[in-house]
Design an enzyme around this catalytic site. Sequence first.
Site, PDB file in Angstrom:
ATOM      1  CG  HIS A 238      -2.044  -1.025   1.075  1.00 31.08           C
ATOM      2  ND1 HIS A 238      -1.930  -2.325   1.529  1.00 31.08           N
ATOM      3  CD2 HIS A 238      -3.288  -0.936   0.526  1.00 31.08           C
ATOM      4  CE1 HIS A 238      -3.049  -2.983   1.269  1.00 31.08           C
ATOM      5  NE2 HIS A 238      -3.894  -2.164   0.672  1.00 31.08           N
TER       6      HIS A 238
ATOM      7  CD  GLU B  13      -5.122  -6.781   6.668  1.00 34.11           C
ATOM      8  OE1 GLU B  13      -5.681  -7.093   5.615  1.00 34.11           O
ATOM      9  OE2 GLU B  13      -4.192  -7.442   7.151  1.00 34.11           O
TER      10      GLU B  13
ATOM     11  CG  HIS C 215      -6.703  -0.877   6.530  1.00 29.58           C
ATOM     12  ND1 HIS C 215      -7.270  -2.049   6.069  1.00 29.58           N
ATOM     13  CD2 HIS C 215      -6.415  -0.143   5.418  1.00 29.58           C
ATOM     14  CE1 HIS C 215      -7.304  -2.032   4.743  1.00 29.58           C
ATOM     15  NE2 HIS C 215      -6.799  -0.896   4.325  1.00 29.58           N
TER      16      HIS C 215
END
Length: 622
Positions: free
Chosen positions: A202, A307, A322
Amino acid sequence: MASQDHQKRILHFFKHLAYVTHVALPEDERDPRLKKLGRLHRGTLFSCFHAEHLEEAKELYEALYKAKDFNDFYHLAEEAREVVNEGLYVFAMTVAILHRSDCDGIIVPPIQEIFPDRFIPAESLNRALKADINRTSQEPVVVEIQETGNIFDPEYHLAYFREDIGANAHHWHWHIVYPGTWDPEVMHITKDRKGELFYYMHQQMCARYDCDRLSTGLRRLIPFHNFHEELEGYNPHLTSLVSGQNYASRPAGLSMKDIHECDVQDMIRWRERILDAIHIGFLYDDHGNEIPLDAEHGTDLLADLMESSYESKNREYYGSLHNWGHVIISQCHDPDGRFKENPGVMSDTSTSLRDPIFYRYHRFVDNIFQELKASLPPYKQSELDFTGIDVVNVTVNAKAPNLVHTFFAEDQLELRHGINTHGSVKVKYHHLDHEPFTYNISVENKTGAEKDSTVRIFLGPKYDELGNHLRIDEARRFYIELDKFHAKLSPGKNVVTRKSSESNVVANKTPNFDELEGGASSDQFCSCGWPNYMLLPRGNHKGMEFELFVMLTDWGEDHVGSLSDHHVCHDAFSYCGVKDQKYPDKKPMGFPFDRVIKARSIAQFKTHNMSFTDVTIQFKEH
């Protein structure tokens, strides 16, 4: 290796999923392994960021993975297709196929052919369907894709990047290879450095996006940072065939709001707890033990928290920053669901890259990782050096040396496997591309013995949006990895050559439905990797200057494994790792640009095993 028969039997599971109509099997008539499934209603947009969706997908892919043989797997998959949500089904089936040994060599067709409505604007699909109805022959019908904006919106200039079919397909496939719910004990495979790959892949997408922003005359990303800030507007022009509703647009001025499953205050609390862990140098696991966020494992551990994934050491305390961020942003137009609208594109890994907020939000995520990186000491010269190895000169050879041209190339996407049509219907679109080029790297090996080296190649912008020369520490976050490979160096002078088409960050082309039905097969197609045609930033009409960075390091110290290793799905290992194997590079991902650089100039930073070369990228409209 799976047989061609297995490949062809699997293909029909992925056809016309939006049109599957049925009366769901009662629970008492189902295979016992599927009795608890079907919780996410068909027609709902599946999100692999949503905890409840993910949990059901996990149950299905684990059941498929544990099927006793291929026939058992096939019959379970056949029944599941009639029971579970359409998007959830494709997600779980793809995870299972990628990891079952009796499915080695089976290729899942491109996601853009399974669900073309996630990639092609609704206006274009409508024109294609009308043209199909009015066709006068069985020749393929071809319609041109329609644009989704205009120059009143500055972000329109980046539509070619955000709405690129291959880039969005890559993002979907990456989350298939590294599902957040992956349990190594159940799946019998440990995903090595899974969290660090989440961070790095990312981070690299944001770096690439910023390079293209500079190419088109836009300023670099302004990171998202305030959970109450007003967000920019975006209209994806997509309609979901499985739901019959549009992916929601977001009028400018909306902000994040509490949803049923997660409050904005939760997000703020999780961010502060994660930053606290970085600043004190350790996190608490769910038993209260201190786990150090050190140089070797810190990024991996932090990403598992961010995450959050199954490997998170303390999900109850550190949350899922996230994932819930994606979900909340995608529902900010209808946070309590009173209007029963579809979420926006941020809810789906195959569509989220289309939205400008994706990059701003991921820059915010990356800034948290950079807090950890800033807590680590800068690399010493001894950690950067490769004694006795000098990089003498680097040249990029295209039609002209150190000048590479980019342009828009034409391609077509077949719709008939995802949409019911009377024959072949294709949408014609354009994507960024570049002319082929070769790296020529002149190296002198002064050690007197043959040496194995790792060649690391990055590209970064030379100037900011105002034309100021970027300092090396500022530029490092915009450097994009172009390649990383092994090279043998004989004593004395060497010339290492490498084609751009061999890059280890791009994926091999995935065969489409027609090619798979025609017998195409390989053990190399895992579909994870950046599109090969978007290896380079766009550049501009005048010619935009970049710094090409080449560094040689000691392969004997870097590599995990042996020279003779043969791996399946290794073509894009920098972003996607190697299937079911250790990540083949011991260095931190992004090395040597992953840590703060104290040097104020390239000359102060550079060691003799590095080279910085001025390279120009010139965009040609036609």
